[in-house]
Design a protein around this motif. Sequence first.
Motif, PDB file in Angstrom:
ATOM      1  N   ALA A  65       6.256  -3.754  -8.932  1.00 42.69           N
ATOM      2  CA  ALA A  65       6.059  -2.347  -8.273  1.00 42.69           C
ATOM      3  C   ALA A  65       7.544  -1.669  -8.572  1.00 42.69           C
ATOM      4  N   ASN A  68       6.385   0.046 -11.623  1.00 47.96           N
ATOM      5  CA  ASN A  68       5.217   0.850 -11.508  1.00 47.96           C
ATOM      6  C   ASN A  68       4.101  -0.146 -12.402  1.00 47.96           C
ATOM      7  N   TYR A  99      -2.535   3.477  -6.536  1.00 45.60           N
ATOM      8  CA  TYR A  99      -1.762   2.992  -7.598  1.00 45.60           C
ATOM      9  C   TYR A  99      -2.262   4.177  -8.943  1.00 45.60           C
TER      10      TYR A  99
END
Length: 513
Positions: A65, A68, A99
């Motif tokens: 996370a 990314n 996302y």
Amino acid sequence: MPEAAMDSSARDPPPKCHPGTRVHIVSKLERLRDDPDRQWHMVWLHGPAGTGKSAVAQTFAELCAEQNRLGAAFFFSRPNKRDRPEKVIPTIAFQLAYYCPAYKSIITRILASDPHLLKKAMHVQFKQLIVRPFSQLQDQNHESVSQPFLVLLDGMDECNREDVQCNLIKMINDLVALRRRFPILWLICSRPEPHLAHTFLRLPDCRREELALDEKSRDDVEKFLRDGLNTLKDKFPHIIPSMWPDEEQLDVVLRFCSSLFAAASVVLNYVSDSAYANPVARLNSLVSFLERTGGAVGPSHPLISLDVLYTRILSEIPEGVYPTTQRILSYLVYSPYGFHWIESCQIFCNFLRLDQNTFYIAFHRLHSVLNIPAPEHAIDKQISFHHASFADFLRDANRSGKFFVDKGKAYVDMAKTFLFWHDLDARLFHTSDGMLLITMVFWSCVAYPLQGLRFNLSHKHDKPLPDLTWASANTSSMISQKIENAADWFFEAFDEIEKMDIKDEKRSSPAGL
């Protein structure tokens, strides 16, 4: 199911790797994700209960996370009711839409053209919401799929129904086998249950990684335990000596924990329990107990150490209090999917007709194995298990002995409690429905389920239910509504009882009704 996400408040605080531990496996997963020539697009991370699989999954997901590279994560939990298979693909799709905006545009059109897609079979959802959109982006060489990202399924063995678990794994395998450059790296974490091991061993396109009970794991557990005990020195500087803990005591605890992070975590929770606020005395008590009972275990029996510790914790509950504790635990261990009211500790307390004081006294000694919200947060927080192994322990009579929670007794108690509220609600608010329940008639006809006796739920109450044990003027109406909705589940509880071989004494009419 937002509570299954990596950063869900329902999982806060989530398990994660202690700094400096499990470095090897996390680094290996990161290298695999970034390798453009990797052979595998699907990884099975497996290990016995308590080895820290969920901590590795959480740590790697957080790392992705930050970079990314996390597409989606679903953390299954059977005792915390995050095990519904029909929620998996929609939850993953929702996170992927956040996302990847390009993916969001595609599935928005797909869902608009097929509004019932989220109610269709899992394999249909998988094809339409995962395979089709990312295949389209891949064929377009879209920049959003130029580098692989992670989709994580942790605790696959806790997903409801073994056949569904295997089918989901096979769907993912079929995808990675057919589309070699698909942008998703699938990480599936679970215990090595026989049906899962059989499935994964037959998949040549899946890499298998084991969290073994080896020397490296024992070193990590020792670091975690030592650092945790040292942290307590800062918290209790006036009562903990500078040379604490004694190395001999630490050796006893380390032999007991072996390679199990879950055991070490429960030890730290036990020693640091704020209800006692005396880590030195708690550690002395635990070491004395382990020396008396021969707490050292070998890696071939990893659950024994947890069982010993769970038995110790439950043994500290006063004999007069434990029946209430066991009753509450039975609802947490066996409650079916429809009990959405359990999401609130305070609603749960009222449903059981327990006052706040009795409820918290019953769980006073269980903070090391349960996440129990403080009273000021009880209206919107639920009780949850720190680790699934505690619920497993309670279900298994061979492991838990006198602390065994019997499913038959649990469902009979549920049915009685449902019936109390159902009957009270009927007499006060639903007499015009033409179906006032007569309790004695119901129980005399117990062999024939009364499937038609449901309320007209469109009726609105003009006042809260009486007999609420923990409610304010601001919460009583909401709690009453939740209890009314839950009460209709006594039919389902009764159906479950009919499927079991319940003795007559368990099914006797509830006192006081």
